[in-house]
Design a protein around this motif. Structure first.
Motif, mmCIF file in Angstrom:
data_model
loop_
_atom_site.group_PDB
_atom_site.id
_atom_site.type_symbol
_atom_site.label_atom_id
_atom_site.label_comp_id
_atom_site.label_asym_id
_atom_site.label_seq_id
_atom_site.Cartn_x
_atom_site.Cartn_y
_atom_site.Cartn_z
ATOM 1 N N GLN A 156 -9.613 -6.525 8.569
ATOM 2 C CA GLN A 156 -10.812 -6.744 7.757
ATOM 3 C C GLN A 156 -10.745 -8.089 7.040
ATOM 4 N N ILE A 157 -9.577 -8.426 6.521
ATOM 5 C CA ILE A 157 -9.407 -9.704 5.815
ATOM 6 C C ILE A 157 -9.477 -10.866 6.791
ATOM 7 N N LYS A 158 -8.792 -10.737 7.927
ATOM 8 C CA LYS A 158 -8.773 -11.826 8.914
ATOM 9 C C LYS A 158 -10.156 -12.088 9.500
ATOM 10 N N SER A 159 -11.038 -11.096 9.489
ATOM 11 C CA SER A 159 -12.388 -11.314 10.005
ATOM 12 C C SER A 159 -13.200 -12.231 9.086
ATOM 13 N N VAL A 160 -12.782 -12.331 7.827
ATOM 14 C CA VAL A 160 -13.485 -13.162 6.853
ATOM 15 C C VAL A 160 -12.726 -14.458 6.567
ATOM 16 N N ARG A 161 -11.397 -14.376 6.485
ATOM 17 C CA ARG A 161 -10.564 -15.544 6.149
ATOM 18 C C ARG A 161 -9.441 -15.686 7.182
ATOM 19 N N ARG A 162 -9.758 -16.285 8.306
ATOM 20 C CA ARG A 162 -8.803 -16.422 9.419
ATOM 21 C C ARG A 162 -7.552 -17.222 9.052
ATOM 22 N N GLU A 163 -7.701 -18.187 8.166
ATOM 23 C CA GLU A 163 -6.584 -19.063 7.807
ATOM 24 C C GLU A 163 -5.583 -18.411 6.857
ATOM 25 N N VAL A 200 0.839 -1.200 0.000
ATOM 26 C CA VAL A 200 0.000 0.000 0.000
ATOM 27 C C VAL A 200 0.877 1.254 0.000
ATOM 28 N N PRO A 201 0.282 2.404 -0.369
ATOM 29 C CA PRO A 201 1.023 3.667 -0.270
ATOM 30 C C PRO A 201 1.373 3.977 1.186
ATOM 31 N N GLU A 202 2.412 4.732 1.372
ATOM 32 C CA GLU A 202 2.888 5.071 2.713
ATOM 33 C C GLU A 202 1.845 5.811 3.536
ATOM 34 N N ASP A 203 1.008 6.621 2.894
ATOM 35 C CA ASP A 203 0.017 7.422 3.613
ATOM 36 C C ASP A 203 -1.353 6.751 3.728
ATOM 37 N N PHE A 204 -1.445 5.476 3.393
ATOM 38 C CA PHE A 204 -2.719 4.758 3.410
ATOM 39 C C PHE A 204 -3.074 4.352 4.839
ATOM 40 N N ASP A 205 -4.241 4.805 5.314
ATOM 41 C CA ASP A 205 -4.693 4.498 6.669
ATOM 42 C C ASP A 205 -5.961 3.665 6.635
ATOM 43 N N CYS A 206 -5.800 2.381 6.647
ATOM 44 C CA CYS A 206 -6.938 1.467 6.694
ATOM 45 C C CYS A 206 -6.421 0.154 7.257
ATOM 46 N N ASN A 207 -7.169 -0.428 8.142
ATOM 47 C CA ASN A 207 -6.730 -1.674 8.745
ATOM 48 C C ASN A 207 -7.164 -2.854 7.877
ATOM 49 N N ILE A 208 -6.507 -3.004 6.752
ATOM 50 C CA ILE A 208 -6.829 -4.056 5.790
ATOM 51 C C ILE A 208 -6.696 -5.434 6.417
ATOM 52 N N ARG A 209 -5.619 -5.640 7.138
ATOM 53 C CA ARG A 209 -5.327 -6.967 7.699
ATOM 54 C C ARG A 209 -6.489 -7.462 8.575
ATOM 55 N N SER A 229 -2.743 -16.012 5.633
ATOM 56 C CA SER A 229 -1.627 -15.232 6.144
ATOM 57 C C SER A 229 -1.566 -13.928 5.339
ATOM 58 N N VAL A 230 -1.666 -12.798 6.041
ATOM 59 C CA VAL A 230 -1.724 -11.495 5.379
ATOM 60 C C VAL A 230 -0.544 -10.638 5.836
ATOM 61 N N ILE A 231 0.248 -10.197 4.876
ATOM 62 C CA ILE A 231 1.346 -9.276 5.146
ATOM 63 C C ILE A 231 1.019 -7.969 4.439
ATOM 64 N N VAL A 232 0.983 -6.876 5.197
ATOM 65 C CA VAL A 232 0.711 -5.555 4.630
ATOM 66 C C VAL A 232 1.971 -4.713 4.778
ATOM 67 N N MET A 233 2.441 -4.168 3.670
ATOM 68 C CA MET A 233 3.653 -3.355 3.682
ATOM 69 C C MET A 233 3.368 -2.002 3.047
ATOM 70 N N LYS A 234 3.892 -0.944 3.667
ATOM 71 C CA LYS A 234 3.739 0.409 3.136
ATOM 72 C C LYS A 234 5.009 0.824 2.421
ATOM 73 N N LEU A 235 4.845 1.367 1.210
ATOM 74 C CA LEU A 235 5.985 1.825 0.422
ATOM 75 C C LEU A 235 5.745 3.229 -0.112
#
Length: 91
Positions: free
Chosen positions: A65-72, A54-63, A74-80
């Motif tokens: 939100q995804i884990k609430s639907v697909r617990r299994e 995601v962009p460096e200034d992106f403010d959203c808790n994507i991880r 593995s989600v890595i979120v990186m800002k660049l």
């Protein structure tokens, strides 16, 4: 992959290689409201690992939100700083 032309960060390049990423989705940030539903609909059920860049200034808790639907999943979120106006979903 388009993302490899954009990023200069060696750690992310290693992650992409380590997780054997073969698919890339470029997503305009303003198009998605619920990331859990989006990922659940787009990403095949047999996928175990997802890297989201995601962009460096992106403010959203994507991880969470995804884990609430697909617990299994593995989600890595990186800002660049190189990423502008969209994000990349790699799996």
């Amino acid at each position: 992959m388009e993302i490899l032309e954009v990023i200069k960060n060696d750690m992310i390049r290693e992650l992409i290689s380590k997780f054997n990423v073969t698919h890339e989705l470029s997503v305009t940030i303003s198009l998605v409201i619920d990331w859990g539903k989006f990922i659940n609909f787009i990403i095949p059920k047999d996928v175990k690992n997802v890297i989201i860049i995601v962009p460096e200034d992106f403010d959203c808790n994507i991880r969470s939100q995804i884990k609430s639907v697909r617990r299994e999943l593995s989600v890595i979120v990186m800002k660049l700083p190189e990423i502008k106006g969209k994000l990349y979903v790699l799996y």
